[in-house]
Structures are given as structure tokens and as C-alpha cells.
Design a protein around this motif. Sequence first.
Motif, PDB file in Angstrom:
ATOM      1  N   ASP A   2     -13.375   2.960  -0.799  1.00  0.00           N
ATOM      2  CA  ASP A   2     -13.759   4.329  -0.458  1.00  0.00           C
ATOM      3  C   ASP A   2     -14.943   4.287   0.525  1.00  0.00           C
ATOM      4  O   ASP A   2     -15.935   3.394   0.280  1.00  0.00           O
ATOM      5  CB  ASP A   2     -14.107   5.261  -1.576  1.00  0.00           C
ATOM      6  N   LEU A   3     -14.873   4.803   1.644  1.00  0.00           N
ATOM      7  CA  LEU A   3     -15.978   4.844   2.747  1.00  0.00           C
ATOM      8  C   LEU A   3     -16.278   6.185   3.149  1.00  0.00           C
ATOM      9  O   LEU A   3     -15.544   7.031   2.753  1.00  0.00           O
ATOM     10  CB  LEU A   3     -15.210   4.198   3.970  1.00  0.00           C
ATOM     11  N   THR A   4     -17.560   6.307   3.455  1.00  0.00           N
ATOM     12  CA  THR A   4     -18.130   7.660   4.090  1.00  0.00           C
ATOM     13  C   THR A   4     -18.322   7.468   5.633  1.00  0.00           C
ATOM     14  O   THR A   4     -19.050   6.373   5.966  1.00  0.00           O
ATOM     15  CB  THR A   4     -19.261   8.144   3.463  1.00  0.00           C
ATOM     16  N   LEU A   5     -17.736   8.508   6.341  1.00  0.00           N
ATOM     17  CA  LEU A   5     -18.281   8.301   7.775  1.00  0.00           C
ATOM     18  C   LEU A   5     -19.219   9.388   8.097  1.00  0.00           C
ATOM     19  O   LEU A   5     -19.092  10.530   7.728  1.00  0.00           O
ATOM     20  CB  LEU A   5     -16.809   8.743   8.753  1.00  0.00           C
ATOM     21  N   ARG A   6     -20.166   8.947   8.382  1.00  0.00           N
ATOM     22  CA  ARG A   6     -21.377   9.943   8.676  1.00  0.00           C
ATOM     23  C   ARG A   6     -21.293  10.263  10.143  1.00  0.00           C
ATOM     24  O   ARG A   6     -21.567   9.326  10.946  1.00  0.00           O
ATOM     25  CB  ARG A   6     -22.711   9.518   8.086  1.00  0.00           C
ATOM     26  N   LEU A   7     -20.778  11.079  10.627  1.00  0.00           N
ATOM     27  CA  LEU A   7     -21.138  11.662  11.872  1.00  0.00           C
ATOM     28  C   LEU A   7     -22.129  12.210  12.579  1.00  0.00           C
ATOM     29  O   LEU A   7     -22.566  13.274  11.930  1.00  0.00           O
ATOM     30  CB  LEU A   7     -19.750  12.781  12.302  1.00  0.00           C
TER      31      LEU A   7
END
Length: 181
Positions: A2-7
Motif C-alpha cells: 500500500d502506497l500513498t501518492l501525495r500530489l
Amino acid sequence: MDLTLRLNARLQPIHQFQFEDVIHTLLTKKGIGETSGGGVAQDPEGETTYCEIEIHLDDTKPNNIIQLLEILSKTGIPKGSTLWSADPEFNIEVGTLEGLAYYFNNTELPYSIYETCDVNYALEQMEKAIEGIGKLYSYWKGRAYTALYFYGHSFFEMKQKIEAFNATYPLCQKSRIEQIA
């Protein structure tokens, strides 16, 4: 994994969802994962400060990470964005696009300017001016300002192209331009 892409992008929730949907489609098409939600963070006035997209990869094979990074590269990610996980050692900076926020002043111009000028006309002219350099990703309307968020290959070039129109259109008086990525 599980990853989070912080844009590092100022997107309204609908535009964040469209971005998420594109990434989801590309991940599932490659058979390596999917998106599983996300959201936007806002300042006290309601302007978006950043967005997040939750990504689930089916496994942690290095090739899957490489494919994900290729997907993100094709999607058009602003500089200053990060891809991270619960593992503190997994934190990858992503993004190549620069951002320009154009703020129209909503309160300090003569009323006649607001009656006779059109923000949509201004947007059309700005988009024409930066065609091939950048494009509009989102917008925001606050009490004091209306913002247009453009992302492209060069903040300087977008700013230079927009300033020619900016100098001639009455609605652009007392506006400001900020680099946001």
C-alpha cells in the motif's frame, strides 16, 4: 504493498478523482494494482493545498514499482510530489511539471469591470497563450480571489506568455501569479 501518492497539486475534489481514475485505469490495465481512494487537504479558506491518492500494488516486485513510476510520469505529476509507504525508507520524489497559480482579485476592482469582463474569456486567452507549454488542471473560487491552476514544463514560460494578456485585460488588474510546483 500500500502506497500513498501525495500530489503537490491544487485540485478540486472532482479533478483529484479524475486524476485518480486515470491512474487506476492504467494500473488495472497492466494488472499490477489499483487505486483505493484519496482526498484533498484544504487551508482554512477552502483552497486545496495538496491531494492524496491511495495505491495498492499486488506485490513489491521491483518491476511493478518501475511500471507505477512510468504510469505516474505519463500522467503529468507536478514537482514536489511524493510516493511513500508505511516503511519510512520508502519515499520517492516524483513529478516533472511546474505549477502556476493565477489569482484574480474578486473584491478590489471597480464594479463595472466585474459586470463587463468574463473570467471564462480570460481563461480561454490564457489557455491559448500557453498551448503546448502547459494546461489548466483545476480552479478555485474564494471570497477574495479566484484561482486558476496551470501545470506545464516551465513556470517561467507560462508566466511570460500569460503576462502579455494580463497587461491588457481589465479583469486582470490587481491579480497575482505564484509558482506552486
